[in-house]
Design an enzyme around this catalytic site. Sequence first.
Site, PDB file in Angstrom:
ATOM      1  N   HIS A 186     -23.690 -26.557   8.494  1.00  6.17           N
ATOM      2  CA  HIS A 186     -23.287 -25.571   9.490  1.00  6.17           C
ATOM      3  C   HIS A 186     -22.358 -26.219  10.520  1.00  6.17           C
ATOM      4  CE1 HIS A 186     -26.903 -22.672   8.653  1.00  6.17           C
ATOM      5  NE2 HIS A 186     -26.116 -22.862   7.604  1.00  6.17           N
TER       6      HIS A 186
ATOM      7  N   GLU B 218     -22.391 -26.666  13.715  1.00  6.71           N
ATOM      8  CA  GLU B 218     -22.954 -27.557  14.725  1.00  6.71           C
ATOM      9  C   GLU B 218     -23.068 -28.995  14.216  1.00  6.71           C
ATOM     10  OE1 GLU B 218     -23.994 -24.613  13.752  1.00  6.71           O
ATOM     11  OE2 GLU B 218     -25.134 -23.535  15.281  1.00  6.71           O
TER      12      GLU B 218
ATOM     13  N   ALA C  78      -1.296   2.301  -0.577  1.00  9.72           N
ATOM     14  CA  ALA C  78       0.139   1.998  -0.570  1.00  9.72           C
ATOM     15  C   ALA C  78       0.820   3.284  -1.007  1.00  9.72           C
ATOM     16  CB  ALA C  78       0.459   0.856  -1.531  1.00  9.72           C
TER      17      ALA C  78
ATOM     18  N   SER D  48       4.053   5.034 -10.999  1.00 12.94           N
ATOM     19  CA  SER D  48       3.629   4.509  -9.693  1.00 12.94           C
ATOM     20  C   SER D  48       4.253   3.166  -9.334  1.00 12.94           C
ATOM     21  CB  SER D  48       2.102   4.380  -9.676  1.00 12.94           C
ATOM     22  OG  SER D  48       1.687   3.464 -10.670  1.00 12.94           O
TER      23      SER D  48
ATOM     24  N   TRP E 161       7.421   0.680  -8.425  1.00 11.89           N
ATOM     25  CA  TRP E 161       6.622   0.175  -7.337  1.00 11.89           C
ATOM     26  C   TRP E 161       6.879   1.029  -6.118  1.00 11.89           C
ATOM     27  CZ3 TRP E 161       3.224  -3.748  -7.940  1.00 11.89           C
ATOM     28  CH2 TRP E 161       3.350  -4.548  -9.072  1.00 11.89           C
TER      29      TRP E 161
ATOM     30  N   THR F  11      -7.157   3.723 -12.173  1.00 15.98           N
ATOM     31  CA  THR F  11      -6.195   2.715 -11.709  1.00 15.98           C
ATOM     32  C   THR F  11      -6.121   1.560 -12.696  1.00 15.98           C
ATOM     33  OG1 THR F  11      -6.616   3.305  -9.419  1.00 15.98           O
ATOM     34  CG2 THR F  11      -5.641   1.138  -9.792  1.00 15.98           C
TER      35      THR F  11
ATOM     36  N   ASP G 137      -2.485   0.812 -14.289  1.00 13.31           N
ATOM     37  CA  ASP G 137      -1.753  -0.375 -13.809  1.00 13.31           C
ATOM     38  C   ASP G 137      -2.108  -1.679 -14.523  1.00 13.31           C
ATOM     39  OD1 ASP G 137      -0.830   1.454 -12.038  1.00 13.31           O
ATOM     40  OD2 ASP G 137      -1.904   0.680 -10.288  1.00 13.31           O
TER      41      ASP G 137
ATOM     42  N   SER H 176     -13.870   9.532  -2.514  1.00  5.23           N
ATOM     43  CA  SER H 176     -15.334   9.484  -2.499  1.00  5.23           C
ATOM     44  C   SER H 176     -15.823   8.489  -1.454  1.00  5.23           C
ATOM     45  CB  SER H 176     -15.943   9.294  -3.887  1.00  5.23           C
ATOM     46  OG  SER H 176     -15.773   8.003  -4.333  1.00  5.23           O
TER      47      SER H 176
END
Length: 364
Positions: A51, A53, A155, A169, A171, A197, A201, A298
């Site tokens: 950690h 510290e 985008a 789609s 670019w 997607t 893509d 959603s």
Amino acid sequence: MMTDIDYMRRALELAARGRGRVHPNPMVGAVAVRDGRVVGEGFHPGPGQPHAEVFALKEVAAGTPGVTVYVNLEPCSFVGRTPPCADLLVEKGVTRVVCAMSDPDERVSEKGFARLKGAGIDVIVGVLEAEARALNAAYVKHRTTGLPYVTLKLAQTLDGRIATASGDSKWISSEASRVRAHRLRADADAILIGSGTLKADDPELSVRHVEGESPAKIVLDSRLEISTGAKVFEGAPLWLATSEGVSNRRLQEVEAAGAGVWVIGGGGRPGLLDVLRLAADKGYLHVLIEGGGQVAASALRGNLVDRVAVFVAPKILGEGISSVGDLGIDRISDAVELDLVEVEQIGNDLFYAADVVGATEQQG
Ligand code: AOF
Ligand code: ZN
């Protein structure tokens, strides 16, 4: 003269060096100061590692008088993957501990402060607290709700389209925006997309245009239609969220190709809330949703989004596919309201980040 605020700012700067690498842990930085001089500093580099510290106190001999330690989170008080920092501070004989915020992890919360105070250490809490909470917003949400912090990335064209009506789609935004988009990826612990997607893509979902680790990938694929040749199988861990009723043969195929499968209740689509809960259980504090419009809808309908990050390209398509699908909203007064946090011009594109008003309070 450096003040408590100056040293805390330094601790926060150090903490941020762990960005994208420390999940499921928080980003923590620490600075040890004696007689107005920094005698040690450091940050938590990731799970299993010491950690913050520990690094800050490495060169400080036990019993050195007049040491103040600045740390952006309450020092831990339990034996986890590493020993408790509160004990270390006590053993070193630190005089004063200045913290930004308490640790929402229930294994620590307020117990770290109690240990320090019990040993007679002067404890100050709340210095740069708002900054510290913003830095670790994903960690705080994860520990208090059991859900990841969610950024929804869009985008789109100026008129809110992500594709033409025929589905073309590539670019929409420019190369320069893609660099910024990869920074969003590097800051996340997992990227989530829908199977639409994936098919359209075939994205790799990796970090390429900036330095940083590639996050895990989560694909919502209720019928497990993914091809084992899809690019997402390369690199970082891949999780496929699917529903009961998919064939064993398909399950074995995708598992053999390297994916983990989350079978989530019922024969319908896996609910996003359940998917996000599983992601949180895997230790992903920050999930970036990258499409498409149905998944975006959603997530927003379920009030699961904390921040929206939008790239707007100077293009107009008219009819086409909306960046956000139907939300069932009839009145303006029911719109999802956002609080602007950042606007940046990137080449000819506009980048816009905003927080969903009231997001975290309504989840859990
Ligand atoms: C601190 N300083 O630098 C960090 C803290 O089991 P571990 O070792 O991975 O511990 C993780 C927990 O420790 C985490 O949930 C949080 O409560 C605390 N993180 N605490 O004093 C640090 N990274
Ligand atoms: Zn600790």
